[in-house]
Each structure stands twice: as C-alpha cells, then as structure tokens.
Write an enzyme that holds these catalytic residues in place. Structure first.
Site, PDB file in Angstrom:
ATOM      1  N   HIS A 188      28.399  44.078  26.741  1.00  0.00           N
ATOM      2  CA  HIS A 188      28.961  45.415  26.167  1.00  0.00           C
ATOM      3  C   HIS A 188      27.932  46.493  26.201  1.00  0.00           C
ATOM      4  O   HIS A 188      26.682  46.339  25.683  1.00  0.00           O
ATOM      5  CB  HIS A 188      29.684  45.222  24.817  1.00  0.00           C
ATOM      6  CG  HIS A 188      30.343  46.431  24.586  1.00  0.00           C
ATOM      7  ND1 HIS A 188      30.134  47.492  24.162  1.00  0.00           N
ATOM      8  CD2 HIS A 188      31.701  46.492  24.531  1.00  0.00           C
ATOM      9  CE1 HIS A 188      31.060  48.388  23.621  1.00  0.00           C
ATOM     10  NE2 HIS A 188      32.343  47.746  24.150  1.00  0.00           N
TER      11      HIS A 188
ATOM     12  N   GLY B 214      34.816  55.128  23.193  1.00  0.00           N
ATOM     13  CA  GLY B 214      34.779  55.674  21.678  1.00  0.00           C
ATOM     14  C   GLY B 214      34.917  57.233  21.699  1.00  0.00           C
ATOM     15  O   GLY B 214      34.755  58.135  20.424  1.00  0.00           O
TER      16      GLY B 214
ATOM     17  N   GLU C  15      33.427  49.773  32.160  1.00  0.00           N
ATOM     18  CA  GLU C  15      33.580  50.610  31.026  1.00  0.00           C
ATOM     19  C   GLU C  15      32.493  51.867  30.876  1.00  0.00           C
ATOM     20  O   GLU C  15      31.192  51.552  30.824  1.00  0.00           O
ATOM     21  CB  GLU C  15      33.131  50.022  29.703  1.00  0.00           C
ATOM     22  CG  GLU C  15      34.348  48.799  29.403  1.00  0.00           C
ATOM     23  CD  GLU C  15      34.199  48.379  27.770  1.00  0.00           C
ATOM     24  OE1 GLU C  15      35.266  48.685  27.292  1.00  0.00           O
ATOM     25  OE2 GLU C  15      33.363  47.967  27.268  1.00  0.00           O
TER      26      GLU C  15
ATOM     27  N   ASN D  30      38.819  44.507  21.559  1.00  0.00           N
ATOM     28  CA  ASN D  30      37.528  44.481  20.909  1.00  0.00           C
ATOM     29  C   ASN D  30      37.545  45.096  19.792  1.00  0.00           C
ATOM     30  O   ASN D  30      37.443  46.312  19.686  1.00  0.00           O
ATOM     31  CB  ASN D  30      36.286  45.004  21.880  1.00  0.00           C
ATOM     32  CG  ASN D  30      35.071  44.839  21.518  1.00  0.00           C
ATOM     33  OD1 ASN D  30      34.817  44.180  20.530  1.00  0.00           O
ATOM     34  ND2 ASN D  30      34.135  45.851  22.115  1.00  0.00           N
ATOM     35  N   TRP D  31      37.544  44.341  18.659  1.00  0.00           N
ATOM     36  CA  TRP D  31      37.542  45.051  17.142  1.00  0.00           C
ATOM     37  C   TRP D  31      35.979  45.531  16.713  1.00  0.00           C
ATOM     38  O   TRP D  31      35.946  46.284  15.827  1.00  0.00           O
ATOM     39  CB  TRP D  31      37.852  43.954  16.155  1.00  0.00           C
ATOM     40  CG  TRP D  31      39.359  43.722  16.479  1.00  0.00           C
ATOM     41  CD1 TRP D  31      40.449  43.833  17.326  1.00  0.00           C
ATOM     42  CD2 TRP D  31      40.004  42.738  15.305  1.00  0.00           C
ATOM     43  NE1 TRP D  31      41.691  43.293  17.038  1.00  0.00           N
ATOM     44  CE2 TRP D  31      41.549  42.655  16.122  1.00  0.00           C
ATOM     45  CE3 TRP D  31      40.020  42.013  14.372  1.00  0.00           C
ATOM     46  CZ2 TRP D  31      42.386  42.074  15.299  1.00  0.00           C
ATOM     47  CZ3 TRP D  31      40.908  41.221  13.782  1.00  0.00           C
ATOM     48  CH2 TRP D  31      42.267  41.155  14.168  1.00  0.00           C
ATOM     49  N   LYS D  32      35.119  45.222  17.649  1.00  0.00           N
ATOM     50  CA  LYS D  32      33.588  45.502  17.418  1.00  0.00           C
ATOM     51  C   LYS D  32      33.314  44.956  15.898  1.00  0.00           C
ATOM     52  O   LYS D  32      34.067  44.041  15.637  1.00  0.00           O
ATOM     53  CB  LYS D  32      33.448  46.856  17.280  1.00  0.00           C
ATOM     54  CG  LYS D  32      34.224  47.497  18.546  1.00  0.00           C
ATOM     55  CD  LYS D  32      33.468  49.081  18.845  1.00  0.00           C
ATOM     56  CE  LYS D  32      33.877  49.473  20.341  1.00  0.00           C
ATOM     57  NZ  LYS D  32      33.356  50.805  20.940  1.00  0.00           N
TER      58      LYS D  32
ATOM     59  N   GLY E 134      39.241  49.193  22.661  1.00  0.00           N
ATOM     60  CA  GLY E 134      38.368  49.084  21.406  1.00  0.00           C
ATOM     61  C   GLY E 134      38.935  49.852  20.364  1.00  0.00           C
ATOM     62  O   GLY E 134      39.793  49.096  19.451  1.00  0.00           O
ATOM     63  N   GLY E 135      38.755  51.086  19.789  1.00  0.00           N
ATOM     64  CA  GLY E 135      39.468  51.748  18.879  1.00  0.00           C
ATOM     65  C   GLY E 135      41.138  51.693  18.838  1.00  0.00           C
ATOM     66  O   GLY E 135      41.490  51.297  17.589  1.00  0.00           O
TER      67      GLY E 135
ATOM     68  N   GLU F 278      27.353  48.549  24.183  1.00  0.00           N
ATOM     69  CA  GLU F 278      26.794  48.672  22.566  1.00  0.00           C
ATOM     70  C   GLU F 278      25.563  47.893  22.527  1.00  0.00           C
ATOM     71  O   GLU F 278      24.582  47.931  21.670  1.00  0.00           O
ATOM     72  CB  GLU F 278      27.941  48.688  21.731  1.00  0.00           C
ATOM     73  CG  GLU F 278      28.364  50.066  21.525  1.00  0.00           C
ATOM     74  CD  GLU F 278      29.897  49.884  20.961  1.00  0.00           C
ATOM     75  OE1 GLU F 278      30.241  48.410  20.374  1.00  0.00           O
ATOM     76  OE2 GLU F 278      30.897  50.673  21.208  1.00  0.00           O
TER      77      GLU F 278
ATOM     78  N   SER G 153      38.226  54.440  25.645  1.00  0.00           N
ATOM     79  CA  SER G 153      39.172  55.213  25.381  1.00  0.00           C
ATOM     80  C   SER G 153      40.666  55.061  25.885  1.00  0.00           C
ATOM     81  O   SER G 153      41.419  56.125  26.242  1.00  0.00           O
ATOM     82  CB  SER G 153      38.811  56.758  25.543  1.00  0.00           C
ATOM     83  OG  SER G 153      37.539  57.070  24.831  1.00  0.00           O
TER      84      SER G 153
HETATM   85  C1  PEP Z   1      34.937  48.969  23.842  1.00  0.00           C
HETATM   86  O1  PEP Z   1      34.591  49.176  22.689  1.00  0.00           O
HETATM   87  O2  PEP Z   1      34.604  48.377  24.922  1.00  0.00           O
HETATM   88  C2  PEP Z   1      35.982  50.362  23.922  1.00  0.00           C
HETATM   89  C3  PEP Z   1      36.365  50.286  25.261  1.00  0.00           C
HETATM   90  O3  PEP Z   1      35.989  51.198  23.060  1.00  0.00           O
HETATM   91  P1  PEP Z   1      37.208  52.408  23.085  1.00  0.00           P
HETATM   92  O4  PEP Z   1      38.454  51.664  23.534  1.00  0.00           O
HETATM   93  O5  PEP Z   1      37.252  52.757  21.569  1.00  0.00           O
HETATM   94  O6  PEP Z   1      36.680  53.409  23.638  1.00  0.00           O
END
Ligand code: PEP
Length: 237
Positions: free
Chosen positions: A93, A169, A163, A8-10, A222-223, A95, A201
C-alpha cells in the site's frame, strides 16, 4: 460476474464499530454476487473471522513480514495470518511504501511470503501527482508492477490494486478515461492477466461508474469502507 470489493480499514475500527457494522454487512451480502474482502487491523482479525465464518466474505490483513518467523519484534508473518483464517493480504500500500520505506524489492519478498502461505496478495501500485503531471504514469506504474511481482504470481494468488497516491483519502479521482487507460496497460502488462482493482477515493457516488469500466474487476475502498451506509451501497453496486 461479481466484482471484488476490498475494505481497507487502515488503523481504524473497534469492537464497538464491528458490532454496528456487521448487521449491515451481512444484509448487503445477502443481495450481492460481489466478493467482499474485509481487511481490519490485526487485533480484530480473529473475532471478525468468527463473525463472518458463515458468509462468503473473506478476511484479509493489511500487511505482513517477508519472513515466516524469527526475531522481528512487533511483526506478523504470512503463515500466522493464514493460520487464523486470513485468505488475503494487502501488500505495498502506498502508505507503507512512503511512511515505512517499503520499496519494490521488499514488496516482492512480501508477496512471495503471502503466496508461500497459500493466500492471495492484493498488490498496490500507483503514481504520485508529479509523475502523472509529467506524463509518466503508465510507464512508472507498469515498472512498479513488474518489480513488485515474484515468479510465484498467478491469477489465483494475486490481485492488483491500481491506487494513484494523490487520490488516496483526498476526494480526488482520475477521470474515467485515465482509469481505463491505466487498467488497459496493466491488463496487458503480465503474461496472464490478473484481476485489477481501482482504489482511491471510491465512494457510493462513484463506485458504480468505476466498476463498469473495462478491466476494472473491483475496487479497494479506504475511508468509505468505514461509513456503514456508504459501504453497504458500494457492496451492492
Ligand atoms: C486506500 O486506503 O487504499 C484507499 C483507497 O483509501 P481511500 O478510499 O480513503 O482513498
């Protein structure tokens, strides 16, 4: 059996980033049986789809509208995403739930729209730190799951991503026993078990341990999906 690795590049990435990212992604795909789904921002979907068309990688979007078309300026519908080659859409998600006030009813309608367009919905659920600390995590997430899934849900068209909101993040992850406990509960929460991802994470340091847990069918990243070497290691986990 291979695991599902969702990136997930956001709201990150660029054409330049994609040019650097592709060779390492293609190299890691050559040596893994894992299923990789890349979810870039909308503007990059078509070109990335063309770049990946000879690979087993699937293309995913990060959101869609619940209606197939209409006067919704700035929105993108599920049939449009299917039309350009998307096979999956992330829905609900945290967010979007927190920053765009998406509730379970809206998530449910979006998941229906994704199913109707013939794609897989990657449905995100997770608890806040307050809920975890009050001992209500399993009850809350299970309830959220039931409310977010329409009757069209089946194991072919739906993947669940657990999640924890406090883990996204932040560099904090639940202890492995907490992931096991939640995934066990979610595995038993639907009539036919659905594929279950863990997200929050995930890094190249912890992916292997998380992926080896019972009822963890993959990870949503994500990150670390934007860090080329890290993501390559996660894909190879
Ligand atoms: C996400 O955006 O769904 C996510 C899990 O982000 P991260 O891996 O950065 O915690």
């Amino acid at each position: 059996m291979g695991k599902i690795i969702v990136a997930n590049w956001k709201m990150n990435g660029s054409l330049d980033f994609i040019r650097t990212f592709l060779p390492s992604l293609k190299a890691s795909l050559a040596t893994t049986s894992n299923q990789v789904i890349i979810c870039p921002p909308y503007p990059f979907l078509i070109s990335l789809g063309m770049d990946l068309k000879d690979t087993p990688t699937q293309l995913g979007a990060q959101n869609c509208h619940s209606s197939p078309h209409g006067a919704f300026t700035g929105e993108v519908s599920a049939p449009m995403l299917a039309d350009i080659g998307c096979e999956a859409v992330i829905v609900g998600h945290s967010e979007r739930r927190t920053q765009f006030e998406e509730n379970d009813a809206l998530v449910n309608a979006k998941v229906s729209a994704v199913h109707a367009a013939g794609m897989t919905a990657i449905v995100c659920v997770g608890e806040s730190m307050g809920v975890r600390e009050s001992g209500q995590a399993i009850g809350t997430v299970t309830k959220q799951l039931h409310a977010s899934l329409p009757s069209s849900t089946n194991p072919q068209n739906t993947i669940i991503a657990y999640e924890p909101i406090w883990s996204i993040g932040t560099g904090m992850t639940p202890i492995l026993e907490e992931i096991i406990e939640m995934h066990q509960a979610l595995h038993g929460a639907t009539q036919t078990p659905l594929s279950l991802l863990y997200g929050g994470s995930v890094t190249d340091q912890n992916a292997k341990d998380i992926l080896s847990l019972p009822h963890v069918d993959g990870v949503l990243v994500g990150g670390a999906s934007l860090k080329i070497e890290s993501f390559q290691k996660i894909v190879g986990s």
